[in-house]
Design a protein around this motif. Structure first.
Motif, PDB file in Angstrom:
ATOM      1  N   ARG A 169       0.830  -1.207   0.000  1.00  0.00           N
ATOM      2  CA  ARG A 169       0.000   0.000   0.000  1.00  0.00           C
ATOM      3  C   ARG A 169       0.865   1.258   0.000  1.00  0.00           C
ATOM      4  O   ARG A 169       0.611   2.199  -0.739  1.00  0.00           O
ATOM      5  N   PHE A 170       1.909   1.274   0.842  1.00  0.00           N
ATOM      6  CA  PHE A 170       2.706   2.497   0.931  1.00  0.00           C
ATOM      7  C   PHE A 170       3.764   2.569  -0.156  1.00  0.00           C
ATOM      8  O   PHE A 170       3.950   3.614  -0.768  1.00  0.00           O
ATOM      9  N   GLY A 171       4.442   1.435  -0.396  1.00  0.00           N
ATOM     10  CA  GLY A 171       5.512   1.471  -1.392  1.00  0.00           C
ATOM     11  C   GLY A 171       4.984   1.654  -2.800  1.00  0.00           C
ATOM     12  O   GLY A 171       5.510   2.458  -3.574  1.00  0.00           O
ATOM     13  N   VAL A 172       3.940   0.913  -3.144  1.00  0.00           N
ATOM     14  CA  VAL A 172       3.426   0.952  -4.509  1.00  0.00           C
ATOM     15  C   VAL A 172       2.274   1.943  -4.627  1.00  0.00           C
ATOM     16  O   VAL A 172       2.239   2.800  -5.501  1.00  0.00           O
ATOM     17  N   GLY A 173       1.306   1.837  -3.700  1.00  0.00           N
ATOM     18  CA  GLY A 173       0.086   2.629  -3.830  1.00  0.00           C
ATOM     19  C   GLY A 173       0.293   4.104  -3.560  1.00  0.00           C
ATOM     20  O   GLY A 173      -0.097   4.958  -4.358  1.00  0.00           O
ATOM     21  N   LEU A 174       0.925   4.436  -2.436  1.00  0.00           N
ATOM     22  CA  LEU A 174       1.028   5.848  -2.060  1.00  0.00           C
ATOM     23  C   LEU A 174       2.293   6.500  -2.601  1.00  0.00           C
ATOM     24  O   LEU A 174       2.266   7.621  -3.104  1.00  0.00           O
ATOM     25  N   LEU A 175       3.438   5.814  -2.489  1.00  0.00           N
ATOM     26  CA  LEU A 175       4.669   6.422  -2.994  1.00  0.00           C
ATOM     27  C   LEU A 175       4.796   6.220  -4.500  1.00  0.00           C
ATOM     28  O   LEU A 175       5.622   6.856  -5.145  1.00  0.00           O
ATOM     29  N   GLY A 176       3.981   5.337  -5.051  1.00  0.00           N
ATOM     30  CA  GLY A 176       3.976   5.153  -6.502  1.00  0.00           C
ATOM     31  C   GLY A 176       5.230   4.487  -7.034  1.00  0.00           C
ATOM     32  O   GLY A 176       5.730   4.841  -8.093  1.00  0.00           O
ATOM     33  N   GLY A 177       5.754   3.536  -6.292  1.00  0.00           N
ATOM     34  CA  GLY A 177       6.975   2.858  -6.754  1.00  0.00           C
ATOM     35  C   GLY A 177       8.192   3.724  -6.500  1.00  0.00           C
ATOM     36  O   GLY A 177       8.069   4.883  -6.091  1.00  0.00           O
ATOM     37  N   GLY A 178       9.353   3.143  -6.718  1.00  0.00           N
ATOM     38  CA  GLY A 178      10.556   3.920  -6.429  1.00  0.00           C
ATOM     39  C   GLY A 178      11.744   3.344  -7.154  1.00  0.00           C
ATOM     40  O   GLY A 178      11.590   2.487  -8.024  1.00  0.00           O
ATOM     41  N   PRO A 179      12.936   3.822  -6.796  1.00  0.00           N
ATOM     42  CA  PRO A 179      14.151   3.327  -7.447  1.00  0.00           C
ATOM     43  C   PRO A 179      14.334   1.842  -7.195  1.00  0.00           C
ATOM     44  O   PRO A 179      13.746   1.282  -6.265  1.00  0.00           O
ATOM     45  N   SER A 180      15.173   1.198  -7.997  1.00  0.00           N
ATOM     46  CA  SER A 180      15.262  -0.261  -7.904  1.00  0.00           C
ATOM     47  C   SER A 180      15.868  -0.717  -6.579  1.00  0.00           C
ATOM     48  O   SER A 180      15.586  -1.829  -6.140  1.00  0.00           O
ATOM     49  N   TRP A 181      16.666   0.144  -5.908  1.00  0.00           N
ATOM     50  CA  TRP A 181      17.271  -0.347  -4.656  1.00  0.00           C
ATOM     51  C   TRP A 181      16.214  -0.609  -3.597  1.00  0.00           C
ATOM     52  O   TRP A 181      16.381  -1.471  -2.749  1.00  0.00           O
ATOM     53  N   TRP A 182      15.091   0.150  -3.631  1.00  0.00           N
ATOM     54  CA  TRP A 182      14.003  -0.143  -2.677  1.00  0.00           C
ATOM     55  C   TRP A 182      13.598  -1.595  -2.787  1.00  0.00           C
ATOM     56  O   TRP A 182      13.446  -2.295  -1.802  1.00  0.00           O
ATOM     57  N   TRP A 183      13.418  -2.012  -4.042  1.00  0.00           N
ATOM     58  CA  TRP A 183      12.829  -3.341  -4.248  1.00  0.00           C
ATOM     59  C   TRP A 183      13.859  -4.434  -4.109  1.00  0.00           C
ATOM     60  O   TRP A 183      13.526  -5.549  -3.723  1.00  0.00           O
ATOM     61  N   LEU A 184      15.125  -4.064  -4.385  1.00  0.00           N
ATOM     62  CA  LEU A 184      16.176  -5.039  -4.096  1.00  0.00           C
ATOM     63  C   LEU A 184      16.253  -5.274  -2.592  1.00  0.00           C
ATOM     64  O   LEU A 184      16.463  -6.399  -2.121  1.00  0.00           O
ATOM     65  N   LEU A 185      16.028  -4.194  -1.813  1.00  0.00           N
ATOM     66  CA  LEU A 185      16.000  -4.325  -0.354  1.00  0.00           C
ATOM     67  C   LEU A 185      14.879  -5.280   0.070  1.00  0.00           C
ATOM     68  O   LEU A 185      15.088  -6.179   0.896  1.00  0.00           O
ATOM     69  N   ILE A 186      13.699  -5.081  -0.523  1.00  0.00           N
ATOM     70  CA  ILE A 186      12.562  -5.950  -0.166  1.00  0.00           C
ATOM     71  C   ILE A 186      12.867  -7.394  -0.568  1.00  0.00           C
ATOM     72  O   ILE A 186      12.598  -8.333   0.198  1.00  0.00           O
ATOM     73  N   MET A 187      13.461  -7.568  -1.759  1.00  0.00           N
ATOM     74  CA  MET A 187      13.786  -8.927  -2.183  1.00  0.00           C
ATOM     75  C   MET A 187      14.813  -9.560  -1.259  1.00  0.00           C
ATOM     76  O   MET A 187      14.718 -10.745  -0.918  1.00  0.00           O
TER      77      MET A 187
END
Lengths: 219, 668
Positions: free
Chosen positions: B259-277
């Motif tokens: 909700r916050f990462g995708v929905g409200l912040l509208g996605g972000g740089p790839s390091w965010w998602w590498l962190l989540i992975m």
């Protein structure tokens, strides 16, 4: 009342409140301290009376009467009675001795002057210029709370804090609305009664001790 | 209409809490459970209606909460989580009707349990920061009380409660900081306004807010290294509560990150998602490893929750990574896979925790080395656990297989892309998925083989009987869902795709269902779970038929290859500890096993051993390396701070006095 006699009367009464606060720091005998509390209550009542007369505000005059009755008469009487035959006893070993306390009071008055001046100029008028006296009374009352051991002195310190707040409020505005002043006065009265009962109990339970020995109750 | 029902859900939940608090002891459990069931049913209706129609159900009042007002708006994405919680809630409440003990029938617990369930259902509907934080904290604190429901009897419960309290509040602090940062920079605390303005904020604000919310949600989801409370609190909580926590509450951590990462912040740089992975991969491996070597049934399930949350985060991270590099269709596939895993995990973990609690009630223990032979003695709960275990091990035709297949497909199809970060992350993700899949199969082979099959290892396990009807009904409903979703996943995939589309704003479908088949857009992947089930059924039928044909006539049963052994006792059987032993040795550095062997000799001769007992304890590496040292340092600081307040009234008054003077001087 002419302008100059009003301002000198107001200054005199407010000054009496502050001087009696300093006297509490100086005195050690419980009987004299209770008399000082009475003087301070009457002086506070006088401040309210003078302001009320000057602004011809019946609410303020009524508040002055309440202050005179509660703080000038009832509370000192209660304090005297609760101390019972013990009024002759003294604060023999304060945490801060008397000369040092007087110096500290002087410092506190200076702090009050520096910090209260801003408020005073905001209010303007003669009354505004006296606001630091209210603050100084408050700070000295707090100092008594910190620096004295006997329960009676603690109660007196609390009363001084309240009187300081009341004085500041009277000087800053036209005082509290009458009803609030009435409520505050009775709150303080109730507080004093509770504290007196509490200190009586302490005396019965632990003998004539100072409250610092309650440290044992720390977990 | 749906808005009124949403309000009805909340009010019924509150009514259930009040009823639980005031009803006399005799009817307390019945009344509060019935009302909670009603609240869950209303929540289910609202969620299903919103999922179906796509109309947002909303409530706004300014009178209930000061300054901001209470603001709820349930969209499809939130509705998916409401439906999951409602279904798990219904099953847990049915289960609770027959469940007794563990402090859940006390007045406090009867009052708090409905509040917990209601808060779980309302969190996904919150649509401004204050409402969200309020409901989130309500959920956290009520669950803490429920974990502590049994604290009078067992000391472990208190330890679990302390860990949970600290970790959940650390998460809450991070969450409050992150959301306040976001709300102040957007100038408004409504989610819809934040969603409009957040993409244009300076990147440091966005990244800080993202990391803080990930800490907050990660601690609730039980992601490693914020997981330490989970394997303690989930097993110690009363049965229905542990099911709700593992099957519904951890989901909300994943909900929050999406909700916050995708929905409200509208996605972000790839390091965010590498962190989540990275968080996901770590959680998946660590959780799988610990559940494979754990010998306590509920602790095993709790670690397996961390493992599954890891898989969900792996999917969410892959989705974000694809989105940040422009692969929108793949991004949607990965998100759908992650959400599908959320749905399926709720079903199988709910049924597993509920049937494990049934086993606990029937045998008085969750120690696998004290169980055995329960499949026959508990003819309903045993098979239910079996189905849940097969589903979580991702065996077709059960539900876990479908979501893990989709997750694997989405990551495999990312391999040919030219982006460096994807080229590095996806093979690792695939490897993690494969490893955890194997470990999970191992884990549940152990749980089922040791716990359900074989001979009972203790007299208590030998005397176990089937639990109350409503208990196995509650667990069985969820197991049935595992089976249904495994055979006909198209029943839920449509709703999940809609929900994912709602939060990402992408409304073209990456995952398609053609009748009984599932396909991915633009890629050759295709799966027909229904046909697979049919095939398996057919193959099973062929085997049975073949045996009939080959072996006509009555079967003669004899003791074959007895080798002088006269009888089989439980002591000859494999134990959970010995089953996990090889794995423990391989991963010795992570698990840090401590072995303690007690050998007692026969009095006449020391050459003969009377009994030998091995105690093995495993250690959580993060707890050992990070939490315990941190705790020690904090204790030292605390020791210094404790010397300051010595009990003197004057000293306390002096603190106030100096504070007053400092404030006065500072303001002047």
């Amino acid at each position: 009342m002419s302008g100059s006699s009003y301002s000198s009367a107001l200054t005199l009464a407010a000054g009496a409140v502050l001087v009696s606060a300093v006297a509490t720091v100086w005195l050690a005998s419980i009987r004299s301290v209770i008399q000082v509390v009475a003087v301070q209550g009457i002086a506070l009542g006088a401040v309210a009376m003078i302001l009320g007369a000057h602004r011809s505000d019946p609410g303020l005059l009524a508040a002055a009467v309440v202050v005179l009755v509660v703080k000038g008469t009832v509370i000192p009487l209660l304090l005297g009675r609760a101390s019972g035959g013990n009024t002759g006893s003294r604060e023999s070993r304060p945490l801060v001795n008397v000369p040092a306390s007087l110096v500290a009071s002087a410092a506190l008055i200076m702090v009050a002057l520096v910090t209260g001046r801003g408020v005073g100029t905001l209010v303007g008028s003669t009354a505004g210029a006296l606001v630091p006296m209210g603050l100084a009374t408050l700070l000295i009352g707090f100092f008594v709370l910190v620096a004295r051991r006997r329960p009676t002195f603690q109660i007196v310190g609390l009363l001084m804090v309240d009187n300081g707040i009341a004085l500041t409020a009277f000087l800053c505005t036209a005082g509290f609305p009458f009803l609030i002043e009435l409520g505050v006065s009775f709150d303080i009265l109730l507080g004093v009664v509770v504290l007196m009962v509490f200190s009586q109990r302490l005396r019965i339970e632990f003998g004539d001790v100072d409250i610092d020995e309650l440290q044992e109750l720390h977990d | 209409m749906t808005s009124a029902l949403l309000a009805g859900t909340a009010l019924t939940g509150v009514a259930a809490a009040v009823a639980g608090g005031v009803a006399p002891a005799r009817v307390r459990t019945g009344v509060s459970t019935a009302l909670t069931l009603a609240a869950c049913a209303l929540g289910l209706v609202v969620g299903a209606e919103v999922l179906h129609s796509g109309h947002v159900a909303g409530i706004r009042t300014s009178s209930l909460m000061p300054l901001s007002g209470l603001s709820l708006a349930l969209d499809r994405f939130g509705a998916l989580f409401v439906v999951i919680t409602a279904v798990v809630g219904i099953c847990a409440m049915v289960f609770r009707l027959g469940y007794d003990g563990h402090g859940l029938s006390s007045r406090t617990a009867s009052c708090i349990l409905p509040l917990f369930v209601t808060a779980l259902m309302l969190v996904p509907a919150a649509s401004n920061v204050t409402t969200f934080l309020f409901l989130w904290e309500l959920m956290a604190i009520t669950s803490l009380f429920l974990v502590l429901a049994d604290q009078g009897r067992r000391a472990e419960v208190q330890v679990a409660g302390q860990w949970y309290a600290v970790m959940t509040q650390i998460g809450a602090v991070a969450l409050i900081l992150g959301l306040v940062l976001l709300a102040t920079h957007c100038g408004n605390q409504s989610f819809s306004v934040i969603a409009l303005r957040a993409p244009h904020l300076p990147s440091w604000v966005r990244s800080t807010a993202f990391v803080l919310t990930v800490i907050g949600f990660g601690s609730k989801a039980g992601a490693v290294p914020l997981h330490v409370w989970l394997p303690r609190a989930h097993p110690e909580a009363p049965g229905p509560v542990s099911a709700l926590m593992s099957a519904a509450m951890v989901n909300l951590g994943v909900y929050g990150i999406i909700r916050f990462g995708v929905g409200l912040l509208g996605g972000g740089p790839s390091w965010w998602w590498l962190l989540i992975m990275a968080l996901g991969a770590l959680s998946a491996m660590f959780g799988a490893l610990h559940s494979a070597t754990s010998k306590d049934l509920k602790r095993l399930l709790a670690y397996s929750t961390t493992d599954n949350v890891g898989l969900m985060l792996l999917g969410v991270g892959a989705s974000g990574l694809f989105a940040s590099t422009g692969h929108r269709a793949l991004s949607l596939v990965a998100l759908v896979a992650a959400l599908l895993h959320v749905v399926f995990h709720a079903a199988f973990k709910g049924s597993l925790f509920l049937s494990a609690s049934s086993i606990q009630q029937a045998t008085g223990s969750t120690d696998l080395d004290g169980l055995g032979g329960l499949l026959r003695r508990m003819p309903m709960s045993g098979p239910i656990f079996l189905i849940g275990g097969l589903a979580i091990a991702a065996l077709p035709p059960l539900s876990g297989f479908v979501s893990e297949w989709l997750l694997l497909q989405s990551m495999l199809h990312g391999l040919p892309t030219s982006d460096v970060s994807i080229a590095l992350a996806m093979p690792i993700g695939v490897g993690v998925l494969a490893l955890t899949g194997g470990l999970t199969a191992f884990t549940f082979a152990k749980a089922i083989g040791i716990g359900l099959l074989g001979l009972p290892r203790t007299p208590r396990a030998g005397q176990a009987t089937e639990v109350h009807r409503s208990m196995w009904t509650g667990a069985g409903l969820l197991a049935l869902l595992c089976l249904i979703f495994g055979i006909a996943p198209f029943l839920v995939i449509g709703a999940v795709v809609d929900a994912a589309g709602d939060v990402t704003g992408m409304h073209h479908s990456g995952v398609m269902t053609h009748g009984w088949q599932i396909g991915l857009q633009g890629t050759p992947g295709l799966l027909a779970p229904g046909l697979l089930a049919l095939g398996l059924l057919g193959a099973g039928g062929v085997v049975v038929l073949a045996r009939r044909l080959i072996q006509p006539g009555p079967v003669r049963l004899t003791e074959a290859w007895g080798c002088g052994r006269e009888l089989q006792t439980a002591q000859m059987e494999y134990t959970a500890t010995s089953f996990g032993e090889p794995l423990t040795r391989v991963f010795e550095d992570v698990l840090n096993p401590a072995r303690d062997i007690d050998v007692s000799h026969i009095a006449e001769s020391r050459y003969y051993t009377e009994a030998a007992v091995i105690h093995t304890t495993l250690d959580d590496a993060f707890e050992r390396r990070f939490y315990r040292p941190a705790n020690r340092i904090l204790q030292q600081w605390g020791g210094i701070a404790r010397r300051v307040p010595n009990g003197s009234v004057h000293r306390y008054l002096a603190f106030g006095f100096f504070a007053l003077i400092v404030v006065l001087v500072a303001l002047a």
